[in-house]
Design an enzyme around this catalytic site. Sequence first.
Site, mmCIF file in Angstrom:
data_model
loop_
_atom_site.group_PDB
_atom_site.id
_atom_site.type_symbol
_atom_site.label_atom_id
_atom_site.label_comp_id
_atom_site.label_asym_id
_atom_site.label_seq_id
_atom_site.Cartn_x
_atom_site.Cartn_y
_atom_site.Cartn_z
ATOM 1 N N ASP A 17 41.747 48.133 28.696
ATOM 2 C CA ASP A 17 42.048 49.528 28.361
ATOM 3 C C ASP A 17 42.671 50.196 29.586
ATOM 4 O O ASP A 17 42.325 49.880 30.730
ATOM 5 C CB ASP A 17 40.776 50.262 27.947
ATOM 6 C CG ASP A 17 40.263 49.797 26.596
ATOM 7 O OD1 ASP A 17 41.023 49.132 25.869
ATOM 8 O OD2 ASP A 17 39.089 50.093 26.272
ATOM 9 N N ASP A 42 42.327 53.136 30.772
ATOM 10 C CA ASP A 42 41.526 54.146 31.472
ATOM 11 C C ASP A 42 40.372 53.553 32.268
ATOM 12 O O ASP A 42 39.488 54.283 32.718
ATOM 13 C CB ASP A 42 40.985 55.181 30.475
ATOM 14 C CG ASP A 42 40.187 54.547 29.342
ATOM 15 O OD1 ASP A 42 40.029 53.308 29.337
ATOM 16 O OD2 ASP A 42 39.716 55.287 28.459
ATOM 17 N N TRP A 96 39.214 53.856 15.789
ATOM 18 C CA TRP A 96 38.359 53.513 16.923
ATOM 19 C C TRP A 96 37.134 52.714 16.498
ATOM 20 O O TRP A 96 36.482 53.035 15.514
ATOM 21 C CB TRP A 96 37.920 54.797 17.621
ATOM 22 C CG TRP A 96 37.041 54.544 18.816
ATOM 23 C CD1 TRP A 96 37.433 54.321 20.093
ATOM 24 C CD2 TRP A 96 35.615 54.477 18.806
ATOM 25 N NE1 TRP A 96 36.329 54.102 20.892
ATOM 26 C CE2 TRP A 96 35.201 54.196 20.127
ATOM 27 C CE3 TRP A 96 34.649 54.614 17.799
ATOM 28 C CZ2 TRP A 96 33.860 54.073 20.484
ATOM 29 C CZ3 TRP A 96 33.314 54.481 18.145
ATOM 30 C CH2 TRP A 96 32.933 54.219 19.471
ATOM 31 N N GLU A 146 36.327 46.437 16.686
ATOM 32 C CA GLU A 146 37.068 45.203 16.957
ATOM 33 C C GLU A 146 36.429 44.387 18.074
ATOM 34 O O GLU A 146 36.453 43.142 18.045
ATOM 35 C CB GLU A 146 38.538 45.504 17.282
ATOM 36 C CG GLU A 146 38.824 46.022 18.676
ATOM 37 C CD GLU A 146 38.531 47.493 18.853
ATOM 38 O OE1 GLU A 146 38.656 47.983 19.978
ATOM 39 O OE2 GLU A 146 38.173 48.163 17.857
ATOM 40 N N ASP A 147 35.822 45.043 19.063
ATOM 41 C CA ASP A 147 35.175 44.307 20.151
ATOM 42 C C ASP A 147 33.989 43.489 19.641
ATOM 43 O O ASP A 147 33.772 42.355 20.076
ATOM 44 C CB ASP A 147 34.711 45.267 21.240
ATOM 45 C CG ASP A 147 35.879 45.918 21.963
ATOM 46 O OD1 ASP A 147 36.917 45.252 22.120
ATOM 47 O OD2 ASP A 147 35.776 47.092 22.337
ATOM 48 N N MET A 190 35.782 55.155 34.545
ATOM 49 C CA MET A 190 36.649 55.532 33.427
ATOM 50 C C MET A 190 37.295 56.882 33.715
ATOM 51 O O MET A 190 36.627 57.802 34.195
ATOM 52 C CB MET A 190 35.848 55.591 32.127
ATOM 53 C CG MET A 190 36.640 56.123 30.935
ATOM 54 S SD MET A 190 35.696 56.155 29.394
ATOM 55 C CE MET A 190 35.803 54.441 28.928
ATOM 56 N N HIS A 231 38.743 61.619 29.317
ATOM 57 C CA HIS A 231 39.794 62.121 28.428
ATOM 58 C C HIS A 231 39.192 62.452 27.080
ATOM 59 O O HIS A 231 38.086 62.005 26.727
ATOM 60 C CB HIS A 231 40.903 61.069 28.261
ATOM 61 C CG HIS A 231 40.415 59.770 27.681
ATOM 62 N ND1 HIS A 231 40.378 59.524 26.326
ATOM 63 C CD2 HIS A 231 39.939 58.652 28.284
ATOM 64 C CE1 HIS A 231 39.902 58.314 26.111
ATOM 65 N NE2 HIS A 231 39.621 57.758 27.275
ATOM 66 N N ARG A 253 39.241 62.333 22.856
ATOM 67 C CA ARG A 253 39.548 61.310 21.862
ATOM 68 C C ARG A 253 41.004 61.469 21.404
ATOM 69 O O ARG A 253 41.467 62.560 21.123
ATOM 70 C CB ARG A 253 38.590 61.438 20.667
ATOM 71 C CG ARG A 253 38.865 60.499 19.493
ATOM 72 C CD ARG A 253 38.681 59.039 19.848
ATOM 73 N NE ARG A 253 37.391 58.768 20.417
ATOM 74 C CZ ARG A 253 36.267 58.626 19.704
ATOM 75 N NH1 ARG A 253 36.296 58.745 18.393
ATOM 76 N NH2 ARG A 253 35.125 58.363 20.295
#
Length: 393
Positions: free
Chosen positions: A237, A239, A299, A302-303, A329, A332, A334
């Site tokens: 990712d 971030d 969101w 998937e992980d 991180m 931020h 969403r």
Amino acid sequence: MHRARDRDRGWSCLPPCAQKMTRLLLGVTLERICKAVLLLCLLHFVIIMILYFDVYAQHLDFFSRFNARNTSRVHPFSNSSRPNSTAPSYGPAGAEPPSPSAKPNTNRSVTEKPLQPCQEMPSGLVGRLLIEFSSPMSMERVQRENPDVSLGGKYTPPDCLPRQKVAILIPFRHREHHLKYWLHYLHPILRRQKVAYGIYIINQYGEDTFNRAKLLNVGFLEALKDDEEYDCFIFSDVDLIPMDDRNLYRCYEQPRHFAVGMDKFGFRLPYAGYFGGVSGLSKSQFLKINGFPNEYWGWGGEDDDIFNRISLNGMKVSRPDIRIGRYRMIKHERDKHNEPNPQRFTKIQNTKMTMKRDGISSLQYRLVEVSRQPMYTNITVEIGRPPPRLARG
């Protein structure tokens, strides 16, 4: 009579004696409290100094070793005094900088020693890093700090033979601010790790629902089209920044989960099956699980599906030590069109039935543009949109 009088005098002396004793005890108690407060302050100061030294000692040790090496021989490819900077290179590994009076050496190609394999744990690593996002960042600064990185965000160690060739894939949309910080920190880290790498930003075209896993499948295929020698793929990712460069970005005998402790989780693994943030699989491992699922729109989920695929194919997830696998991180909000996927829990339960038909083997997308930037390769793709949800009757 005398005894009675003395006894009366003794009783009459008790109240002032008791008051004196009370004052004495109070004084002793206050003295002890003051000593305890002073002791706590001293302990607090010692703890702060230990933490301060723990962060900076490794930097000082690295620089002292670096200077000691330079007093005995010239090494043009070692790092400069700042972790995020590089020293200028003068030519092939081990070569000295040219002098005006030096004559060309026609036998150089004959006498040059072959490069040795890069160390498993490179000697130039710093250890814990200070990561902050308050300083302004620009692509011009990132490019200035990384002059040895080639067009498209590619790099190969000049002084040793890398053990793997790594493609780093980042699913992306509207995160230019985060990307600058990611490149600022990761390029120097990867160079110190002696990694041969290329950085690929997989940018989802349009404003339809985001699909992280499908973008990573695209990145796998497009990176291999760009260079078929990639044998390791790291999925990150944009971030998340590692806080320790001993967290080596390479592939292992088992699929690797790098982001063990994020600051948003209190530097702890949120649950045993967590595989989010930053992960790595070799080419053979990725193909064995049929890549990532394509049907997780929005969101989440998937992980966990990927973790299930790994387990169902007889593999185990490996992780670095929790003290090394720490990440910061960039905070931020969403993202728009990346709302939580309400179907994710049902899909996770059906991984065993869907993983053979849903993955890299069923991937469909349209390549919009490939653009080679100084610090990365941008791959813009159209991946479609989620199927319409059936109305509940």
